[in-house]
Design a protein around this motif. Structure first.
Motif, PDB file in Angstrom:
ATOM      1  N   ARG A 103      29.102 -45.620  77.596  1.00 50.59           N
ATOM      2  CA  ARG A 103      29.303 -47.061  77.455  1.00 50.59           C
ATOM      3  C   ARG A 103      28.425 -47.704  76.403  1.00 50.59           C
ATOM      4  NH1 ARG A 103      28.302 -46.096  82.709  1.00 50.59           N
ATOM      5  NH2 ARG A 103      26.342 -47.261  82.655  1.00 50.59           N
ATOM      6  N   SER A 104      27.312 -47.087  76.064  1.00 52.86           N
ATOM      7  CA  SER A 104      26.362 -47.702  75.131  1.00 52.86           C
ATOM      8  C   SER A 104      26.006 -46.736  74.023  1.00 52.86           C
ATOM      9  CB  SER A 104      25.094 -48.136  75.875  1.00 52.86           C
ATOM     10  OG  SER A 104      24.485 -47.036  76.536  1.00 52.86           O
ATOM     11  N   GLU A 243      21.835 -45.617  80.880  1.00 51.21           N
ATOM     12  CA  GLU A 243      22.734 -44.568  81.364  1.00 51.21           C
ATOM     13  C   GLU A 243      21.988 -43.254  81.599  1.00 51.21           C
ATOM     14  OE1 GLU A 243      26.813 -44.334  79.721  1.00 51.21           O
ATOM     15  OE2 GLU A 243      26.149 -45.839  78.272  1.00 51.21           O
ATOM     16  N   GLU A 287      24.244 -55.466  77.309  1.00 54.71           N
ATOM     17  CA  GLU A 287      25.622 -55.607  76.844  1.00 54.71           C
ATOM     18  C   GLU A 287      25.715 -55.617  75.321  1.00 54.71           C
ATOM     19  OE1 GLU A 287      24.113 -57.511  79.049  1.00 54.71           O
ATOM     20  OE2 GLU A 287      25.105 -56.864  80.901  1.00 54.71           O
ATOM     21  N   GLY A 290      26.478 -52.152  73.808  1.00 51.89           N
ATOM     22  CA  GLY A 290      27.675 -51.454  74.240  1.00 51.89           C
ATOM     23  C   GLY A 290      28.576 -51.082  73.076  1.00 51.89           C
ATOM     24  N   GLU A 292      32.506 -48.710  72.215  1.00 49.94           N
ATOM     25  CA  GLU A 292      33.698 -48.091  72.812  1.00 49.94           C
ATOM     26  C   GLU A 292      33.782 -46.608  72.453  1.00 49.94           C
ATOM     27  OE1 GLU A 292      37.233 -50.271  71.965  1.00 49.94           O
ATOM     28  OE2 GLU A 292      36.483 -52.140  72.851  1.00 49.94           O
TER      29      GLU A 292
END
Length: 361
Positions: A103-104, A243, A287, A290, A292
């Protein structure tokens, strides 16, 4: 295939599950060092039945391994699987979770290159889509950057000495663990192998930087190192990374540092402190980091930060992570001192030059 000619002790995995570790989270017993050593010797030797191996791994997960057991696993791995290649430099060994992030952005390549450019040699290591998450790791960011990753251990050591930053590839330096890939994949959950592989230390570094989710587990990892009879690590920092990876999270990150003397340390010489990104003028949230496509976007971010084309939250995060690596090796007296060194290496073009050298290796 089982090694039929090898003599083990008196503790096959089925007996360990039945008599020691398999009675449940509250009633299971811990293994002795000798029992844990024999168990992992049998596993690396291909001896256990697949069902028995799965039950042993799951029982270990339920009861939770103590540092003595984990140290026994680390020692057997070092003795029977890891191929070390020691560079002339003494780098910081960065052992992020091998099963990656989803995610990051992975900031460790950029941070490692910046630290190397500032004079702190860095080693990172990973496999390729390691279970259970099978997500992007160090290898995949380096692949996207056009850096050679499928190196034998001596080539990896040469990379450290030539560039200041080196990558070690698990199938080449830790073949016994790599051979467990399919069994681990069938488990569906993490096992203690996910923990101990991060401590493989293929460069025989004296400093380790690692990441886990909770401070208590970070302290367990330090105690694992102190219990190990094979490790070359003399100093370690573990922290709560994004993570579970070795990327400092925005906001507050707790760091466990060892060894530390004085009133701030516990009986094992472990102290903890917090890194607050706001204290360094960084206005970033998790956030903000982050992405994709983790591998591709992390590579693009790495290049943009190192060449000075990006000065946003990602650039701040890279500089702070580089600072922690510089501090870990005690090439800086404080995180702030390391941060100053990191930003200078970016500003004067040294970081970009190091990336070029890495690609040319």
């Amino acid at each position: 295939m089982a090694q039929a000619t090898r003599d083990y002790g008196e503790w096959p995995l089925k007996r360990l599950v039945t008599e020691v570790v398999g009675s449940g989270p509250k009633s299971a017993d811990d293994m002795t060092r000798e029992q844990a050593r024999e168990a992992f010797q049998r596993i690396l030797g291909g001896e256990p039945d697949h069902t028995t191996l799965g039950s042993f791994w799951l029982a270990n997960r339920w009861k939770r391994n103590n540092p003595e057991e984990l140290a026994a696993y680390v020692d057997v791995m070092a003795e029977e699987s890891v191929v070390t290649a020691e560079p002339d430099a003494d780098p910081v060994d960065c052992g992020a979770n091998y099963d990656g992030k989803g995610r990051s952005a992975i900031l460790g390549v950029a941070a490692g290159v910046v630290a190397a450019a500032a004079g702190t040699p860095i080693v990172v290591h990973s496999g390729d889509r390691v279970p259970t998450q099978k997500q992007d790791a160090y290898k995949h960011v380096l692949d996207e950057l056009g850096v050679r990753t499928e190196l034998d251990p001596q080539e990896s050591a040469d990379m450290v000495d030539d560039v200041g930053f080196g990558f070690y590839y698990q199938p080449a330096f830790n073949p016994g663990i790599d051979a467990l890939f399919d069994r681990r994949d069938q488990m569906g959950v993490r096992t203690f192998v996910n923990t101990v592989e991060t401590l493989a230390n293929p460069a025989n570094a004296s400093v380790h930087l690692g990441s886990f989710y909770h401070l208590a587990f970070a302290k367990k990892m330090v105690r694992t190192l102190t219990e190990s009879e094979t490790t070359s690590v003399e100093r370690a920092l573990f922290f709560q990374g994004m993570e579970g990876y070795d990327d400092v999270r925005p906001g507050e990150t707790i760091v466990a540092e060892w060894p530390v003397e004085g009133d701030d340390a516990d009986e094992d010489g472990i102290a903890d402190f917090e890194i607050r990104t706001g204290d360094y003028g960084m206005d970033i949230e998790s956030e903000d980091l982050g992405v994709e496509d983790v591998a591709a976007e992390s590579a693009a971010i790495t290049e943009d930060v190192l060449t000075g084309d990006r000065e946003d939250g990602f650039a701040d995060a890279v500089a702070l992570n580089a600072a922690l690596r510089i501090y870990a090796r005690e090439d800086a007296d404080s995180i702030q001192d390391g941060l100053d060194q990191a930003r200078a290496a970016i500003d004067d073009g040294s970081a970009a030059d190091t990336l070029d050298a890495l690609r040319s290796f």
